[in-house]
Scaffold this motif. Structure first.
Motif, PDB file in Angstrom:
ATOM      1  N   VAL A 140       0.824  -1.205   0.000  1.00 40.44           N
ATOM      2  CA  VAL A 140       0.000   0.000   0.000  1.00 40.44           C
ATOM      3  C   VAL A 140       0.864   1.265   0.000  1.00 40.44           C
ATOM      4  N   GLY A 141       2.025   1.192  -0.606  1.00 37.32           N
ATOM      5  CA  GLY A 141       2.904   2.363  -0.671  1.00 37.32           C
ATOM      6  C   GLY A 141       3.795   2.465   0.546  1.00 37.32           C
ATOM      7  N   ARG A 142       3.775   3.619   1.213  1.00 37.31           N
ATOM      8  CA  ARG A 142       4.668   3.834   2.354  1.00 37.31           C
ATOM      9  C   ARG A 142       4.242   3.086   3.605  1.00 37.31           C
ATOM     10  N   HIS A 143       3.047   2.562   3.633  1.00 37.27           N
ATOM     11  CA  HIS A 143       2.532   1.911   4.847  1.00 37.27           C
ATOM     12  C   HIS A 143       2.192   0.447   4.582  1.00 37.27           C
ATOM     13  N   ASP A 144       3.103  -0.289   3.930  1.00 42.87           N
ATOM     14  CA  ASP A 144       2.876  -1.694   3.612  1.00 42.87           C
ATOM     15  C   ASP A 144       2.596  -2.482   4.892  1.00 42.87           C
ATOM     16  N   ARG A 145       1.949  -3.627   4.694  1.00 39.80           N
ATOM     17  CA  ARG A 145       1.638  -4.512   5.816  1.00 39.80           C
ATOM     18  C   ARG A 145       2.153  -5.914   5.504  1.00 39.80           C
ATOM     19  N   LEU A 146       2.395  -6.715   6.551  1.00 42.29           N
ATOM     20  CA  LEU A 146       2.955  -8.046   6.375  1.00 42.29           C
ATOM     21  C   LEU A 146       2.395  -8.999   7.410  1.00 42.29           C
ATOM     22  N   GLY A 147       2.165 -10.242   6.999  1.00 42.94           N
ATOM     23  CA  GLY A 147       1.778 -11.316   7.913  1.00 42.94           C
ATOM     24  C   GLY A 147       2.658 -12.518   7.640  1.00 42.94           C
ATOM     25  N   GLU A 172       0.966  -6.938  10.554  1.00 38.04           N
ATOM     26  CA  GLU A 172       2.111  -6.112  10.955  1.00 38.04           C
ATOM     27  C   GLU A 172       2.224  -4.904  10.036  1.00 38.04           C
ATOM     28  N   LYS A 173       2.774  -3.803  10.563  1.00 34.14           N
ATOM     29  CA  LYS A 173       2.990  -2.594   9.767  1.00 34.14           C
ATOM     30  C   LYS A 173       4.478  -2.402   9.507  1.00 34.14           C
ATOM     31  N   VAL A 174       4.789  -1.894   8.309  1.00 34.53           N
ATOM     32  CA  VAL A 174       6.172  -1.552   7.984  1.00 34.53           C
ATOM     33  C   VAL A 174       6.521  -0.228   8.658  1.00 34.53           C
ATOM     34  N   LYS A 175       7.709  -0.160   9.238  1.00 31.23           N
ATOM     35  CA  LYS A 175       8.190   1.062   9.873  1.00 31.23           C
ATOM     36  C   LYS A 175       8.493   2.095   8.791  1.00 31.23           C
ATOM     37  N   ASN A 176       7.956   3.290   8.928  1.00 29.06           N
ATOM     38  CA  ASN A 176       8.142   4.343   7.927  1.00 29.06           C
ATOM     39  C   ASN A 176       9.619   4.593   7.626  1.00 29.06           C
ATOM     40  N   GLY A 177       9.919   4.730   6.348  1.00 30.33           N
ATOM     41  CA  GLY A 177      11.273   5.072   5.920  1.00 30.33           C
ATOM     42  C   GLY A 177      12.273   3.943   5.956  1.00 30.33           C
ATOM     43  N   THR A 178      11.826   2.695   6.156  1.00 29.15           N
ATOM     44  CA  THR A 178      12.782   1.586   6.274  1.00 29.15           C
ATOM     45  C   THR A 178      12.771   0.653   5.077  1.00 29.15           C
ATOM     46  N   GLY A 179      12.000   0.961   4.056  1.00 34.93           N
ATOM     47  CA  GLY A 179      11.960   0.090   2.876  1.00 34.93           C
ATOM     48  C   GLY A 179      10.570   0.027   2.297  1.00 34.93           C
ATOM     49  N   ASP A 180      10.408  -0.890   1.347  1.00 41.96           N
ATOM     50  CA  ASP A 180       9.159  -0.976   0.619  1.00 41.96           C
ATOM     51  C   ASP A 180       9.041  -2.359  -0.008  1.00 41.96           C
ATOM     52  N   PHE A 181       7.833  -2.895  -0.009  1.00 40.40           N
ATOM     53  CA  PHE A 181       7.548  -4.135  -0.725  1.00 40.40           C
ATOM     54  C   PHE A 181       6.788  -3.787  -1.997  1.00 40.40           C
TER      55      PHE A 181
END
Length: 194
Positions: A140-147, A172-181
């Motif tokens: 979802v862009g800068r706020h990707d999620r992961l399970g 789970e949420k991706v920490k802002n500014g740490t990468g992108d899926f």
């Protein structure tokens, strides 16, 4: 500078620019010709993909990183179990934790959501090597999620008999500014108009 010298300079600059544009266009056309040789017209080189790396957000400061390089080739469009690639994850807190890496054995994507699985080939987590694990990513862009498949059991050691392409919701949420899926959506033949 005289008027004639100035006009001469402009002509040389324009001629040089024309040569550069011609070279660039020729190189682009050559690259397009080469890519067309490797695939049939209108067919992408891959049917689905999950790529990228990012850290997860945890308020206690856990250092959790996931990396994916998973691809389903166009010629295997109808068989997600022919996906190839790699995954890696690590989880550390206060100097303690573990890492694992492995080979992808299944990949399904729909829109911006991917579900992948793979077998752990190297790790420092006792009992996890050889186990299948699953991942779900929502791009979802800068706020990707992961399970991940071990969300309900606590660790990848408990996932030995997991079927291919099975995972948990992307909670789970991706920490802002740490990468992108990045997810390339799958378009199976049975969903195409005839």
């Amino acid at each position: 500078m005289s008027r004639n010298a100035s006009a001469s300079t402009r002509i040389r600059v324009a001629a040089g620019a024309a040569v550069l544009i011609t070279v660039a266009c020729t190189a682009s056309a050559t690259a397009l010709d080469r890519s067309a040789e490797t695939r049939s017209p209108g067919t992408p080189r891959e049917a689905a993909a999950l790529t990228g790396s990012a850290k997860l957000y945890r308020p206690l400061g856990d250092d959790i990183t996931f990396t994916f390089d998973a691809h389903l080739a166009a010629e295997h469009r109808m068989d997600p179990a022919k996906a190839t690639g790699t995954f890696r994850f690590s989880h550390y807190l206060d100097g303690r934790g573990a890492w694992a890496e492995g080979r992808i054995d299944c990949l399904l994507t729909g829109g911006k959501v991917a579900v992948a699985s793979g077998v752990i080939t190297r790790t420092d987590l006792p009992g996890a090597q050889g186990n299948r694990v699953g991942f779900t990513v929502h791009d979802v862009g800068r706020h990707d999620r992961l399970g991940y498949s071990w969300a309900s059991v606590g660790n990848p050691v408990e996932t030995k008999d997991l079927p291919k392409c099975v995972s948990a919701a992307p909670f789970e949420k991706v920490k802002n500014g740490t990468g992108d899926f990045r997810v390339l959506p799958w378009d199976p033949d049975f969903l195409k108009e005839g």
